[in-house]
Design an enzyme around this catalytic site. Sequence first.
Site, mmCIF file in Angstrom:
data_model
loop_
_atom_site.group_PDB
_atom_site.id
_atom_site.type_symbol
_atom_site.label_atom_id
_atom_site.label_comp_id
_atom_site.label_asym_id
_atom_site.label_seq_id
_atom_site.Cartn_x
_atom_site.Cartn_y
_atom_site.Cartn_z
ATOM 1 N N GLU A 178 0.883 -1.170 0.000
ATOM 2 C CA GLU A 178 0.000 0.000 0.000
ATOM 3 C C GLU A 178 0.915 1.213 0.000
ATOM 4 O O GLU A 178 1.522 1.528 1.023
ATOM 5 C CB GLU A 178 -0.895 -0.007 1.233
ATOM 6 C CG GLU A 178 -1.622 -1.334 1.381
ATOM 7 C CD GLU A 178 -3.100 -1.189 1.649
ATOM 8 O OE1 GLU A 178 -3.860 -1.915 1.016
ATOM 9 O OE2 GLU A 178 -3.475 -0.345 2.488
ATOM 10 N N CYS A 222 -2.236 9.164 2.682
ATOM 11 C CA CYS A 222 -1.908 8.577 1.378
ATOM 12 C C CYS A 222 -2.924 9.017 0.337
ATOM 13 O O CYS A 222 -2.596 9.195 -0.823
ATOM 14 C CB CYS A 222 -1.848 7.065 1.473
ATOM 15 S SG CYS A 222 -3.315 6.348 2.178
HETATM 16 P P1 NAD Z 1 8.700 4.589 4.349
HETATM 17 O O1 NAD Z 1 8.723 3.779 3.100
HETATM 18 O O2 NAD Z 1 9.803 5.533 4.591
HETATM 19 O O3 NAD Z 1 8.662 3.626 5.616
HETATM 20 C C1 NAD Z 1 7.635 2.658 5.795
HETATM 21 C C2 NAD Z 1 8.152 1.531 6.655
HETATM 22 O O4 NAD Z 1 9.188 0.836 5.965
HETATM 23 C C3 NAD Z 1 8.746 1.986 7.987
HETATM 24 O O5 NAD Z 1 8.322 1.096 8.993
HETATM 25 C C4 NAD Z 1 10.243 1.867 7.740
HETATM 26 O O6 NAD Z 1 10.998 1.647 8.909
HETATM 27 C C5 NAD Z 1 10.308 0.645 6.826
HETATM 28 N N1 NAD Z 1 11.515 0.533 6.005
HETATM 29 C C6 NAD Z 1 12.331 1.519 5.547
HETATM 30 N N2 NAD Z 1 13.331 0.982 4.804
HETATM 31 C C7 NAD Z 1 13.137 -0.355 4.786
HETATM 32 C C8 NAD Z 1 13.825 -1.468 4.193
HETATM 33 N N3 NAD Z 1 14.944 -1.300 3.468
HETATM 34 N N4 NAD Z 1 13.334 -2.706 4.370
HETATM 35 C C9 NAD Z 1 12.218 -2.912 5.082
HETATM 36 N N5 NAD Z 1 11.526 -1.911 5.689
HETATM 37 C C10 NAD Z 1 11.979 -0.657 5.545
HETATM 38 O O7 NAD Z 1 7.298 5.343 4.357
HETATM 39 P P2 NAD Z 1 6.673 6.301 5.487
HETATM 40 O O8 NAD Z 1 7.362 7.599 5.480
HETATM 41 O O9 NAD Z 1 6.553 5.592 6.784
HETATM 42 O O10 NAD Z 1 5.189 6.487 4.948
HETATM 43 C C11 NAD Z 1 4.828 7.480 4.044
HETATM 44 C C12 NAD Z 1 4.411 6.836 2.734
HETATM 45 O O11 NAD Z 1 3.438 5.826 2.953
HETATM 46 C C13 NAD Z 1 3.764 7.824 1.797
HETATM 47 O O12 NAD Z 1 4.239 7.617 0.489
HETATM 48 C C14 NAD Z 1 2.280 7.470 1.895
HETATM 49 O O13 NAD Z 1 1.520 7.854 0.776
HETATM 50 C C15 NAD Z 1 2.349 5.997 2.065
HETATM 51 N N6 NAD Z 1 1.115 5.454 2.651
HETATM 52 C C16 NAD Z 1 0.288 4.694 1.882
HETATM 53 C C17 NAD Z 1 -0.908 4.198 2.408
HETATM 54 C C18 NAD Z 1 -1.858 3.387 1.577
HETATM 55 O O14 NAD Z 1 -2.781 2.840 2.145
HETATM 56 N N7 NAD Z 1 -1.694 3.289 0.270
HETATM 57 C C19 NAD Z 1 -1.243 4.502 3.728
HETATM 58 C C20 NAD Z 1 -0.369 5.274 4.495
HETATM 59 C C21 NAD Z 1 0.810 5.750 3.953
#
Ligand code: NAD
Length: 456
Positions: free
Chosen positions: A226, A261
Amino acid sequence: MKICNPATEAIIAEYQEDTAETLSGKFSALKAGQKAWALRTPGERLECIRKFGDLVRTNKNELAAVLTAETGKPIQQSLNEINGAHNRIEHLSEYAVRVLADEVMTDTGNTHEKITYEPLGVIANISAWNFPYNVGYNVFLYALVAGNAVMYKPSEYAAMTGKQFEKYMHLSGVPRDVFQCVIGDGKLGQSMLELNFDGYFFTGSYKTGVHIAETVARKLVPLQLELGGKDPLYIADDVADVKQAAIHAAEGAFYNNGQSCCAVERIYVAESIYNEFVEAFVQEVGTYTMGDPASPDTFIGPVTREAQLEVLAKQVEDAVHKGATLRTGGERVPGKGYYIEPAVLINCNHEMDIMKEESFGPVIGIQKVSSDEEAVRLMQDTGYGLTAAVFCADEQRAKAILDVMDTGTVYWNCCDRVSPYVPWSGRRNSGLGATLSVQGIRAFTRPKAYHWRKPS
Ligand code: NAD
């Protein structure tokens, strides 16, 4: 790991991070625990989730304060999120037992065919910080009811809330070896990719999502992503009330400081109502109270991550450099806290990053369009495919526009909303697979086909 309050920049908590070793121990415990959990009936598992929901509601004021302290979400919006997310439990209560039951497909003569829905096993839930209740519940509640064990990794920006989920889950009767919250940043997430989970369910950015997909591809286990969006809203010339449309559009863009999002990320307005819309929109944004997120009157708090301030400043600068007019906001607020004044850019076009790249903050670009055809072309001019919205009076007109959108969700005269009764899914760079709805229950199962031939 130090937890910082984005409104004050004070350190408010410290946690011992998980390591590859503690992760591996927890994973083995979950592997063992899942087997007994799967033997309980869906109704028994649901009972635990209902208790969890009751405990969260009983403690909602304390929980909302925690969410506000670690993310800067205005307190009223934290309470709204906690209250609103409860509808996932209502949805599961209505549907889960029925959807997870065996389905007899054929029962003629001595031939008997049926489908059973087995849990996947132990799933990894790597999550985001912006709506930890909504996006967390979409995965871990549904996974647990379907008979899976869950390793939940909250974002490093919502770790306190993650730990609260774990506390109330265990108090609700979900065994310790069935739900575990692990603490750490992307490095710990990376370690989770190295373990052999039976499914990966991720909410976060496109960049991390693609990395996860590539890393786990050879495991051949279910993967759902997502991801982000650049969700468009089109205000057509027959809209019933331009001022009301502007009020709703502004809320869609600035609720949770634009960190949703499915926030409205760009607005197209028919030229005949453009000026009237822009004036009403700027006026509405001028009424927003910015300040301490713990105060019940605050609508705009700080952004959660300091690094995002630079992304937003660059988008504003790029748009202005390419001819946009900054009608209001856009300045970093001096002093403590990651505050930026909500920014409204008008006369935008698709040369500008603000109309194409996810902003994820309190900035919005508005562009004038001369026809529905132009609006449709611009709305689709993005790599993302999460949601698209139209405000107009004529339903057939809205349908013609929204039917051709390559997005998982479309909205007519509404925006920035999620319902557990319909699937939540992104297309293209916005993701893979669906949560919520009946499909979001089945997503945590594997079907098994039984071909039974009774001896005659
Ligand atoms: P992010 O990708 O920076 O981090 C998300 C998660 O991934 C965190 O828990 C982080 O620690 C982990 N992570 C980071 N690097 C990783 C790796 N190499 N391997 C495994 N895990 C890793 O995103 P964010 O800043 O937490 O969230 C913001 C983004 O999420 C925005 O783009 C937003 O649109 C999206 N989002 C989407 C939805 C949806 O339902 N489509 C909902 C909420 C947020």
